[in-house]
Design a protein around this motif. Structure first.
Motif, short mmCIF file in Angstrom:
data_model
loop_
_atom_site.label_atom_id
_atom_site.label_comp_id
_atom_site.label_asym_id
_atom_site.label_seq_id
_atom_site.Cartn_x
_atom_site.Cartn_y
_atom_site.Cartn_z
N UNK A 390 40.31 13.57 21.90
CA UNK A 390 39.63 13.86 23.16
C UNK A 390 40.02 12.85 24.23
N UNK A 391 40.04 11.56 23.87
CA UNK A 391 40.39 10.53 24.84
C UNK A 391 41.83 10.67 25.31
N UNK A 392 42.72 11.05 24.39
CA UNK A 392 44.12 11.23 24.77
C UNK A 392 44.27 12.41 25.73
N UNK A 393 43.51 13.47 25.47
CA UNK A 393 43.55 14.62 26.36
C UNK A 393 43.01 14.25 27.74
N UNK A 394 41.94 13.48 27.78
CA UNK A 394 41.39 13.03 29.06
C UNK A 394 42.44 12.25 29.84
N UNK A 395 43.16 11.40 29.13
CA UNK A 395 44.18 10.59 29.79
C UNK A 395 45.28 11.48 30.36
N UNK A 396 45.72 12.48 29.57
CA UNK A 396 46.79 13.37 30.02
C UNK A 396 46.36 14.17 31.26
N UNK A 397 45.15 14.73 31.21
CA UNK A 397 44.67 15.52 32.32
C UNK A 397 44.48 14.65 33.55
N UNK A 398 43.91 13.45 33.35
CA UNK A 398 43.68 12.53 34.46
C UNK A 398 45.01 12.17 35.13
N UNK A 399 46.02 11.86 34.34
CA UNK A 399 47.32 11.48 34.89
C UNK A 399 47.97 12.65 35.63
N UNK A 400 47.78 13.84 35.08
CA UNK A 400 48.35 15.03 35.72
C UNK A 400 47.74 15.22 37.12
N UNK A 401 46.42 15.07 37.21
CA UNK A 401 45.75 15.28 38.48
C UNK A 401 45.94 14.11 39.43
#
Length: 439
Positions: A390-401
């Motif tokens: 979950x934390x890794x996904x949050x990081x990926x989405x955050x970086x994308x945005x």
């Protein structure tokens, strides 16, 4: 002859149709058939308003009267009515008054009478009656139990024809369209359809005997059963490879459309666009009820994203339908967020909210999408591996945005959420933090 709807000015199409219709009762059967062919050609060229103004209760009652007085043969009436019903489905037009017409009552009585004949039954007439009845009746929801139990096996039998001739393909196409009219709102036990619908889909996958519309309709029937019979999903996903097949169909259909040419308001869309729209309804229904996930669904989402981008400039209604579906996808916890990243769904919606021509409904649905994503990523997991994921996904989405100006755009859009809530009768959050994915 019934009069046209007084709210609309008579056009060349409606005038010519009216003239031909008024001549029918004075013709012998062969001449009638020729004139009905001309009438069907005129109907093909009608816009929505013309179509709705012509096909009113008075016209159907007049047809019933002509049949009763033997001034119009049932065979020729069916030639006209089946074509009208077919176009009603393709154009998503509801003839609301049909339920209360004498013609509707005639169809119901004739269907029940033919069924009771058993061996003496005229099979072709029986199928024609059922198809006309359902194609014109499709918006009305639940059919009478007796009518449903008669119609269902008859249509399945007609849809099982396997010849590749143009006539057979058209017959199967109409049978499957009529089957879809009944299946959306009526409970049908698996024992009545599962083996036959599976056979229709598998046979086409091997022999390509169906039209694209017929194949889409077979899948539509299957997917619409999911809401009440989720045990079908394993077969749909694994055995029949729904995502792979749907993705291929969508890509092939998209190649046939000139996306640079602006669609004409009121006129009938090209058939490929109509079938694409029907697929999008199927996708939205699937993603609403699905519980299984596999990598082929990433490919399907990627194909839908390609469609969204192709349609962006001139086919905004298709884009809106895609966006509604993406919101459904984001709200379903069975659909992996990582899959949405791989399928470029998140990128695409982020691109959309940056467009200077962004319209209200697109803004609203885009915010709803990110609200769903943010809400799902905020839920902590008890399992250590799941929590790390979950934390890794949050990081990926955050970086994308973060690569863009998502925060600034969202702050601006949030200023009109209250207005959009009222406009679309929704209750989206007024708390701006709900739309952010924060690491």
């Amino acid at each position: 002859m019934p009069t046209l709807d007084g709210t609309m000015q008579v056009t060349d199409n409606t005038k010519k149709f009216t003239e031909l219709f008024s001549e029918l009762e004075h013709c012998i059967e062969d001449e009638q058939r020729k004139k009905i062919g001309e009438m069907n050609d005129i109907v093909d060229g009608m816009n929505y308003k013309e179509f709705k103004s012509v096909f009113v209760a008075d016209l159907f009652n007049e047809i019933d009267k002509m049949i009763e007085k033997e001034k119009l043969s049932m065979e020729n009436a069916i030639l006209l009515l089946k074509h009208v019903g077919y176009l009603c489905i393709l154009r998503h037009i509801c003839i609301l008054d049909f339920e209360f017409t004498l013609l509707n009552e005639r169809f119901k009585k004739m269907i029940i009478t033919e069924e009771k004949k058993k061996e003496e039954k005229d099979e072709n007439l029986f199928v024609d009656l059922i198809e006309c009845y359902l194609l014109l009746y499709c918006h009305l929801g639940n059919l009478m139990k007796e009518t449903k139990e008669i119609c269902f096996p008859c249509l399945l039998k007609a849809a099982l024809k396997k010849e590749k001739s143009e006539v057979t393909q058209k017959d199967v196409e109409i049978a499957l369209l009529a089957l879809c009219c009944m299946s959306a709102f009526n409970h049908v036990g698996q024992e009545l359809y599962l083996n036959k619908i599976t056979e229709i889909i598998k046979y086409h996958q091997e022999h390509l005997n169906l039209t694209r519309l017929a194949y889409q309709s077979a899948w539509r029937f299957f997917i619409f059963r999911l809401w009440s019979q989720n045990s079908l999903e394993g077969m749909i996903v694994n055995d029949l490879c729904f995502a792979r097949e749907a993705s291929r169909e969508l890509e092939e259909l998209s190649k046939c459309v000139n996306w640079k040419r602006k669609e004409e308001n009121g006129r009938m869309e090209v058939k490929e666009v109509i079938i694409i729209r029907r697929w999008l309804i199927v996708f939205r229904n699937y993603f609403e009820w699905c519980t299984l996930w596999n990598e082929e669904l990433v490919g399907l989402m990627s194909s839908i994203v390609q469609l969204f981008r192709a349609a962006r400039d001139n086919y905004r209604e298709i884009c809106i339908e895609c966006l509604y579906m993406f919101v459904t996808v984001a709200g379903n916890r069975a659909v992996e967020i990582d899959g949405m990243l791989k399928g470029r769904v998140i990128d695409t919606i982020f691109e959309e909210i940056q467009r200077p021509t962004l319209i209200d409904v697109m803004a609203f649905q885009s915010l709803t999408f990110f609200d769903h994503i943010s809400s799902r990523l905020k839920r902590k997991k008890d399992d250590k591996m799941e929590e790390a994921k979950r934390k890794e996904l949050k990081r990926k989405v955050f970086e994308k945005l973060e690569e863009g100006v998502y925060e600034d755009i969202t702050v601006c859009l949030c200023g009109v959420i209250s207005f959009l809530n009222k406009k679309y009768n929704d209750q989206s959050s007024l708390n701006i933090s709900n739309f952010f994915v924060i690491t």
